[in-house]
Design an enzyme around this catalytic site. Structure first.
Site, PDB file in Angstrom:
ATOM      1  N   GLU A  49      43.321  35.933  43.865  1.00  0.00           N
ATOM      2  CA  GLU A  49      42.725  37.145  43.291  1.00  0.00           C
ATOM      3  C   GLU A  49      42.130  38.050  44.365  1.00  0.00           C
ATOM      4  O   GLU A  49      42.163  39.278  44.238  1.00  0.00           O
ATOM      5  CB  GLU A  49      41.638  36.773  42.274  1.00  0.00           C
ATOM      6  CG  GLU A  49      42.167  36.199  40.962  1.00  0.00           C
ATOM      7  CD  GLU A  49      42.284  34.687  40.980  1.00  0.00           C
ATOM      8  OE1 GLU A  49      42.535  34.094  39.914  1.00  0.00           O
ATOM      9  OE2 GLU A  49      42.123  34.089  42.075  1.00  0.00           O
ATOM     10  N   PHE A 111      34.247  26.937  28.473  1.00  0.00           N
ATOM     11  CA  PHE A 111      35.167  26.678  29.571  1.00  0.00           C
ATOM     12  C   PHE A 111      35.561  27.990  30.252  1.00  0.00           C
ATOM     13  O   PHE A 111      35.963  28.945  29.607  1.00  0.00           O
ATOM     14  CB  PHE A 111      36.423  25.971  29.048  1.00  0.00           C
ATOM     15  CG  PHE A 111      37.480  25.754  30.089  1.00  0.00           C
ATOM     16  CD1 PHE A 111      37.269  24.881  31.148  1.00  0.00           C
ATOM     17  CD2 PHE A 111      38.683  26.443  30.031  1.00  0.00           C
ATOM     18  CE1 PHE A 111      38.227  24.688  32.121  1.00  0.00           C
ATOM     19  CE2 PHE A 111      39.662  26.251  30.995  1.00  0.00           C
ATOM     20  CZ  PHE A 111      39.434  25.370  32.045  1.00  0.00           C
ATOM     21  N   GLN A 112      35.406  28.028  31.550  1.00  0.00           N
ATOM     22  CA  GLN A 112      35.707  29.190  32.388  1.00  0.00           C
ATOM     23  C   GLN A 112      34.930  30.442  31.960  1.00  0.00           C
ATOM     24  O   GLN A 112      35.435  31.562  32.033  1.00  0.00           O
ATOM     25  CB  GLN A 112      37.212  29.480  32.421  1.00  0.00           C
ATOM     26  CG  GLN A 112      38.009  28.416  33.192  1.00  0.00           C
ATOM     27  CD  GLN A 112      39.413  28.836  33.532  1.00  0.00           C
ATOM     28  OE1 GLN A 112      40.019  29.641  32.833  1.00  0.00           O
ATOM     29  NE2 GLN A 112      39.955  28.283  34.607  1.00  0.00           N
ATOM     30  N   LYS A 161      38.396  37.518  24.923  1.00  0.00           N
ATOM     31  CA  LYS A 161      39.714  37.170  24.392  1.00  0.00           C
ATOM     32  C   LYS A 161      39.918  37.684  22.976  1.00  0.00           C
ATOM     33  O   LYS A 161      40.985  38.200  22.625  1.00  0.00           O
ATOM     34  CB  LYS A 161      39.894  35.656  24.443  1.00  0.00           C
ATOM     35  CG  LYS A 161      41.259  35.180  23.975  1.00  0.00           C
ATOM     36  CD  LYS A 161      41.388  33.667  24.089  1.00  0.00           C
ATOM     37  CE  LYS A 161      42.773  33.192  23.622  1.00  0.00           C
ATOM     38  NZ  LYS A 161      42.914  31.719  23.752  1.00  0.00           N
ATOM     39  N   MET A 476      34.941  38.367  67.822  1.00  0.00           N
ATOM     40  CA  MET A 476      33.678  39.072  67.964  1.00  0.00           C
ATOM     41  C   MET A 476      32.502  38.099  68.020  1.00  0.00           C
ATOM     42  O   MET A 476      31.511  38.351  68.724  1.00  0.00           O
ATOM     43  CB  MET A 476      33.486  40.068  66.817  1.00  0.00           C
ATOM     44  CG  MET A 476      32.345  41.044  67.038  1.00  0.00           C
ATOM     45  SD  MET A 476      32.538  42.069  68.526  1.00  0.00           S
ATOM     46  CE  MET A 476      33.596  43.362  67.908  1.00  0.00           C
TER      47      MET A 476
END
Length: 565
Positions: A49, A111-112, A161, A476
């Site tokens: 993602e 969940f999630q 959803k 760096m």
């Protein structure tokens, strides 16, 4: 006729002229993905993602359009957080759609489930949790409007959803009614005239530009203004390209690794006109020593950016393009002939500084210097390529040694300094500009963070070029340890690396390893013949080359160092 939330969403995307989405599906988004299956919108599937949102960001920066990405609920949404923060700090217009558990499950640790609205609240321009399908269409319209107006930025829309599955007759509309949101585009005439009077009286003026000039598409007005009054132009890192680097009025970019002439010009100026820049700490150095002789005026569409870091004498709230057009209309009311004569010594002094200490390095015919690679990329592309960067030494060398002439040509993570940004951003830039060469100038450490996106580039036949300046260090970090920590390279060495040529072959793209300076240009030219797949260069560069000049932390702009302490 009623439609599902998923159908409404896809239709709204079309209405807002979205032609490209970067997204990763998940369970709560399947209604949407089922509708996208029949859509003519190009959907690009990243392999992470974060790769998707950085690609949307690169697309937005290189085209000026709003970037769009999707992530599912829970970990899908939280994987977008770094990309959202990157876009927020650099004022990039994105609309980010995240999936969410059904409304009756929110707050129950389903969940999630993750409170992505709460998590991202400090790093978005605005966020929405859509709880009623009737609100979906107007919310999407508002999201696109907010993302691209005023000071651009990311807007998050969280989609439960059940809302996506529910039906509504409230279909797509472009009507926007936002109470209390009215960005100021025109500058106050009295403030503009006050600024011009200060400029008229100045003997050592500097125009300091930032990324806001790019987002306002104000580069032509800026050029006309600067040429009319023969003013020297300095930019922040994010402003690079907003004024053509090959121009006689271009001094350079200022800050921690900016050029000597720019930093000295700001230090010695008696007037600074800042346009579309917020005076970040990397541009100013130590604040109590910043431009001590100068009166200051600042043009910015975001009133919270004015006086935020540097106190200014004349604030002008407004859009850069609009205000510059106003300035051009008012210029005739002032006496500029005398000013131009009075400033001849100032312009000669800046020219002297530029000649005294330009960006430079010691060439070697035995080992590749990273700056040499950037110069050769500039030569073989005729200065026309879009350049994305990772973060660190590679980023600074790209800014120092590629001469940018277009406002959307230099794409880098400035405010957040996000490693792993450049390669997915290059994919987005190439998809948005298929007829232009796109190079990611990368460090080995940064590239390893999102190298899985090679698969994305191969699948969608995205012909980006990745030039890894491979010093087998977090460059760096090593430089700071070299200069300030007695060369104690604590956990900054990247000795264990993949064979990048074999890695390229494994993903189905083209790889080159280059160790000899004489091979750099021929290999780059050969790569330009490859159009439909990514090319990965492993340039084995001088491992302990440092970026100079450098303003140490806590130092003033005129306290640059050019070598070891």
């Amino acid at each position: 006729m009623s439609k599902t939330g998923a159908e409404i969403l896809v239709e709204c995307l079309k209405k807002h002229k979205v032609d490209l989405i970067f997204g990763y599906p998940g369970g709560v988004l399947l209604h949407i993905y089922d509708r996208l299956f029949d859509s003519d919108i190009l959907h690009v599937l990243p392999r992470h993602e974060q790769g998707g949102i950085h690609a949307a960001d690169g697309y937005a920066r290189s085209t000026g359009k709003v970037g769009v990405c999707f992530g599912t609920s829970g970990p899908g949404a939280t994987n977008l957080v770094t990309g959202i923060a990157t876009a927020y700090l650099d004022s990039v217009p994105l609309v980010v759609f995240t999936g969410q558990v059904s409304t009756h499950l929110i707050g129950g640790d389903a969940f999630q489930e993750a409170d992505i609205v709460g998590i991202t609240r400090p790093i978005v321009k605005h966020s929405y949790l859509v709880k009623d399908v009737d609100d979906l269409a107007p919310t999407i319209a508002e999201a696109f409007y907010l993302a691209k107006t005023g000071r651009p930025g990311p807007v998050l829309v969280d989609l439960p959803k059940d809302v996506i599955a529910a039906k509504s007759k409230n279909l797509c509309s472009t009507d926007i009614k936002l109470v209390g949101y009215n960005p100021t585009y025109e500058g106050h005439p009295m403030q503009i005239k006050k600024m011009l009077k200060m400029l008229e009286n100045a003997k050592a003026p500097v125009v300091l530009i930032g990324g806001g000039v790019k987002w306002s598409n104000a580069h032509e007005e800026l050029k006309k203004f600067v040429e009319t009054l023969n003013l020297p132009v300095v930019s922040s890192l994010m402003g690079i390209g907003a004024f053509p680097n090959p121009h006689k009025n271009w001094v350079g970019w200022a800050g921690m690794h900016g050029n000597y002439a720019s930093n000295m010009a700001l230090t010695e100026a008696d007037f600074i006109l800042a346009i579309g820049t917020r005076f970040s700490d990397r541009t100013t150095g130590r604040l109590d020593a910043y431009a001590p002789k100068a009166k200051k005026a600042q043009i910015d569409i975001d009133p919270t950016s004015i006086d935020k870091n540097v106190k200014v004498d004349t604030p002008i709230v407004g859009d850069c393009k609009t205000v510059l057009n106003q300035i051009l209309n008012y210029i005739k009311d002032f006496n500029w002939d005398k000013c131009k004569n009075d400033r001849e010594d100032w312009l000669k002094k800046i020219e002297y500084w530029d000649n005294e200490r330009p960006f430079s390095y010691k060439f070697s015919d035995k080992i590749i210097k990273p700056q040499f690679v950037v110069e050769k990329i500039y030569e073989v592309t005729n200065g026309d390529a879009i350049i994305t960067t990772e973060v660190g030494q590679n980023q600074m060398w790209a800014a120092q040694f590629y001469k940018f002439k277009d406002p959307r040509q230099f794409i880098t993570s400035g405010g957040l300094g996000t490693m792993g940004y450049g390669f997915p951003a290059a994919i987005g830039a190439k998809l948005g500009n298929p007829n232009r060469e796109v190079f990611d100038i990368a460090g080995d450490g940064s590239f390893l963070m999102n190298m899985q996106e090679l698969c994305t580039a191969v699948q969608y036949r995205v012909g980006v070029k990745v030039a890894i300046l491979n010093n087998k260090f977090l460059g760096m970090i090593r430089q700071w340890q070299h200069l300030f920590y007695n060369k104690r390279y604590s956990y900054s060495c990247l000795e264990c690396q993949p064979d990048f040529v074999k890695l390229a072959d494994a993903y189905g793209c083209v790889g080159f390893q280059v160790a000899n300076p004489s091979d750099v240009e021929p290999v780059l030219r050969e790569s330009l013949k490859i159009k439909d797949k990514p090319v990965l260069f492993d340039f084995l560069v001088d491992r302990e080359e440092n970026v100079y000049p450098m303003v140490p932390a806590g130092a003033a702009l005129n306290e640059m160092i050019y070598g070891e302490k």
